[in-house]
Design an enzyme around this catalytic site. Structure first.
Site, PDB file in Angstrom:
ATOM      1  N   SER A   1     -76.935 -43.708 -15.657  1.00 20.83           N
ATOM      2  CA  SER A   1     -76.029 -44.130 -14.589  1.00 20.83           C
ATOM      3  C   SER A   1     -75.730 -42.916 -13.719  1.00 20.83           C
ATOM      4  O   SER A   1     -76.124 -41.802 -14.042  1.00 20.83           O
ATOM      5  CB  SER A   1     -74.730 -44.645 -15.190  1.00 20.83           C
ATOM      6  OG  SER A   1     -74.033 -43.557 -15.769  1.00 20.83           O
ATOM      7  N   LYS A   2     -75.007 -43.169 -12.657  1.00 22.00           N
ATOM      8  CA  LYS A   2     -74.706 -42.066 -11.727  1.00 22.00           C
ATOM      9  C   LYS A   2     -73.725 -41.060 -12.324  1.00 22.00           C
ATOM     10  O   LYS A   2     -73.449 -40.025 -11.731  1.00 22.00           O
ATOM     11  CB  LYS A   2     -74.121 -42.626 -10.440  1.00 22.00           C
ATOM     12  CG  LYS A   2     -75.148 -43.397  -9.655  1.00 22.00           C
ATOM     13  CD  LYS A   2     -74.663 -43.665  -8.246  1.00 22.00           C
ATOM     14  CE  LYS A   2     -75.752 -44.363  -7.469  1.00 22.00           C
ATOM     15  NZ  LYS A   2     -75.423 -45.592  -6.894  1.00 22.00           N
ATOM     16  N   ARG A   3     -73.169 -41.391 -13.474  1.00 22.22           N
ATOM     17  CA  ARG A   3     -72.130 -40.559 -14.056  1.00 22.22           C
ATOM     18  C   ARG A   3     -72.647 -39.132 -14.353  1.00 22.22           C
ATOM     19  O   ARG A   3     -71.954 -38.153 -14.167  1.00 22.22           O
ATOM     20  CB  ARG A   3     -71.636 -41.205 -15.342  1.00 22.22           C
ATOM     21  CG  ARG A   3     -70.279 -40.783 -15.818  1.00 22.22           C
ATOM     22  CD  ARG A   3     -69.595 -41.936 -16.523  1.00 22.22           C
ATOM     23  NE  ARG A   3     -70.480 -42.569 -17.497  1.00 22.22           N
ATOM     24  CZ  ARG A   3     -70.470 -42.294 -18.797  1.00 22.22           C
ATOM     25  NH1 ARG A   3     -69.619 -41.425 -19.269  1.00 22.22           N
ATOM     26  NH2 ARG A   3     -71.289 -42.923 -19.611  1.00 22.22           N
ATOM     27  N   TYR A   4     -73.864 -39.037 -14.840  1.00 23.29           N
ATOM     28  CA  TYR A   4     -74.388 -37.727 -15.233  1.00 23.29           C
ATOM     29  C   TYR A   4     -75.260 -37.072 -14.176  1.00 23.29           C
ATOM     30  O   TYR A   4     -75.252 -35.876 -14.011  1.00 23.29           O
ATOM     31  CB  TYR A   4     -75.189 -37.846 -16.529  1.00 23.29           C
ATOM     32  CG  TYR A   4     -74.319 -38.023 -17.740  1.00 23.29           C
ATOM     33  CD1 TYR A   4     -73.791 -36.911 -18.397  1.00 23.29           C
ATOM     34  CD2 TYR A   4     -74.011 -39.285 -18.207  1.00 23.29           C
ATOM     35  CE1 TYR A   4     -72.993 -37.064 -19.502  1.00 23.29           C
ATOM     36  CE2 TYR A   4     -73.209 -39.460 -19.313  1.00 23.29           C
ATOM     37  CZ  TYR A   4     -72.698 -38.344 -19.969  1.00 23.29           C
ATOM     38  OH  TYR A   4     -71.898 -38.497 -21.055  1.00 23.29           O
TER      39      TYR A   4
END
Ligand code: GLU
Length: 488
Positions: free
Chosen positions: A272-275
């Site tokens: 996901s875009k989180r990392y």
């Protein structure tokens, strides 16, 4: 792997234009492309844009541009690209003349097959609306059953009742009758995979004759485009039995299937875009080289027998073996991508890196090219991305403001440093004499202040190399400025 050797190898990438080209889709494209190249097959790009609400032409453009940038050219398609202005390539690399296939331009083909299924009573109009379906779902869940459509509209009698009902006979979707069998298919990476299709329920294949849905359109296209191998993400495994059943109903041959492992974040959840960034264009903007990304992406789920990490495109084609793809999810490691990118940057000649920097948008015109090349040579080793050029090389173009204290080497006195800088100034540009002076007066006491005077930084390449890149005039000015700083 190639049990269908007699059949030409034809593979495809089928992105939906509902977002920018995702790293996972690009990895799937790469595996398909390598497979096609390895066996002299064809690689097809099909834009799956039947979901008009979520599709956007800006995403299609991004997908096309990103695939071209990665050098994953497709081999065929309608000849309409020029009209749409989609063939322009800033680097002049892609010479293909084809646009992608677009599902939105193939609606008549799907209609023909939807009608066929309806005529043969293998599909039917369903009149149930969202609320009814949701209520049905909730009731099943409450009783502890897996939710699936009841098949209510399958029988003609119930349909007749519906014709008089609240939608005045307006069908909501067209459903395919899912036979209840045990279905097993062979996955080239995972081996046999079995499903009890009784758990699926009749699936919606189209909203109406002109609006096919994914699981249906994909079957028609894979057949019409003579796709021999469907290589796609693991998240599509559950769609495969549905697609095979539709193929069987239409009398189509079945392609081979291979489902690639998911790409995972470091915490092993789905990427996901989180990392890290998820779209290819972001990596391009950050200054990753396309060949480094290719090399990195191939290692997301695959590695060669000899465990070599840096491989050219030709080597990849030669070594690639779909059967060696791992089943387990592949963790996306940005540090590794940086390392690989750094290796590719190092392997470029100074002239090649100059060109890449120019393409990347670095202003290369404010210094003579010869001097620019010297700067490149000095910082190339430390560059992990093209975008780092500016922060690593900024001091060559403009001396940053720095504190006079930075000029002082360890416990040396200010007078001594000042004296040394004055002596050095008198010796510029003779590097040998400066080196001799450093040997005599102490390397730290001479070279440290000189380096700081020239770079304004605590860390930088060595002073003699910087001198070389700056040229005599700028070197003299900077040393003089340092002397001034110490005096005031
Ligand atoms: N349009 C589908 C997607 O973007 C394609 C899946 C497939 O390859 O069949 O996931």
């Amino acid at each position: 792997m190639l049990s269908k050797l007699k059949q030409p190898i034809r593979v495809r990438i089928a992105p939906s234009p509902t977002g920018f080209l995702h790293i996972g889709t690009a990895r799937t494209a790469l595996f398909n492309w390598l497979f096609a190249k390895k066996y002299g097959g064809a690689f097809v790009l099909r834009i799956e844009d039947t979901d008009l609400e979520r599709s956007d032409s800006k995403y299609e453009t991004d997908i096309i541009e990103s695939l071209k940038w990665l050098g994953l050219e497709w081999d065929e398609g309608p000849l309409d690209a020029d009209q749409r202005g989609l063939n322009a390539d800033s680097r002049g690399k892609f010479t293909g003349e084809f646009g992608p296939y677009r599902q939105s331009e193939r609606l008549e083909i799907y209609e023909k097959y939807i009608k066929k299924l309806l005529d043969e009573k293998l599909a039917y109009y369903c009149y149930c609306d969202k609320e009814e379906l949701e209520a049905e779902r909730q009731a099943l869940l409450a009783q502890g059953f897996p939710p699936k459509y009841s098949g209510k509209c399958r029988s003609t009698s119930s349909r007749q009742v519906r014709l008089a009902s609240k939608h005045q006979g307006k069908p909501q979707v067209i459903r395919f009758i899912v036979p209840e069998i045990k279905l097993t298919f062979k996955d080239l990476i995972r081996g046999d995979i079995s499903f009890d299709t009784g758990l699926i329920g009749d699936i919606a294949i189209a909203k109406d004759l002109h609006t096919p849905l994914y699981n249906f359109a994909v079957v028609i296209d894979d057949f019409e485009m003579k796709i021999s191998h469907v290589i796609r993400g693991e998240d599509h495994i559950a769609n495969t039995p549905k697609q095979i059943l539709i193929q069987k109903a239409l009398g189509f041959s079945q392609p081979e299937y291979a489902h690639l492992p998911l790409i995972l974040d470091p915490d092993r959840s789905k990427m996901s875009k989180r990392y890290s960034a998820t779209s290819i264009n972001e990596y391009k903007k950050e200054g990753y080289l396309s060949e480094a990304l290719i090399n990195f992406m191939v290692l997301l789920g695959w590695h060669p027998q000899d465990d070599k990490e840096i491989m050219s495109r030709e080597e990849l084609i030669e070594k690639f073996d779909l059967g060696r793809t791992q089943k387990a999810g592949a963790v996306f490691n940005v540090a590794k991508l940086e390392w690989i990118n750094g290796q590719y940057i190092k392997s470029l000649t100074d002239e090649q890196l100059f060109e890449r920097l120019e393409d990347f948008g670095v202003d290369t015109k404010n210094l003579p090219e010869r001097q620019f090349l010297k700067i490149i040579a000095l910082i190339k080793e430390r560059m992990k991305t093209l975008s780092e050029f500016n922060s690593l090389a900024d001091f060559f173009f403009k001396l940053p403001d720095y504190s006079p204290r930075l000029l002082i080497w360890k416990n040396a006195s200010q007078e001594k440093i000042l004296k040394n800088l004055e002596m050095v100034l008198a010796l510029v540009p003779d590097k040998q004499k400066i080196t001799a002076l450093a040997e005599k007066e102490g390397r730290g006491e001479v070279l440290w202040p000189l380096r700081v005077a020239l770079s304004g930084k605590e860390f930088s390449p060595g002073p003699l190399e910087i001198m070389d890149a700056l040229g005599e005039k700028e070197t003299i000015q900077r040393i003089a400025a340092a002397i001034q700083k110490l005096k005031s």
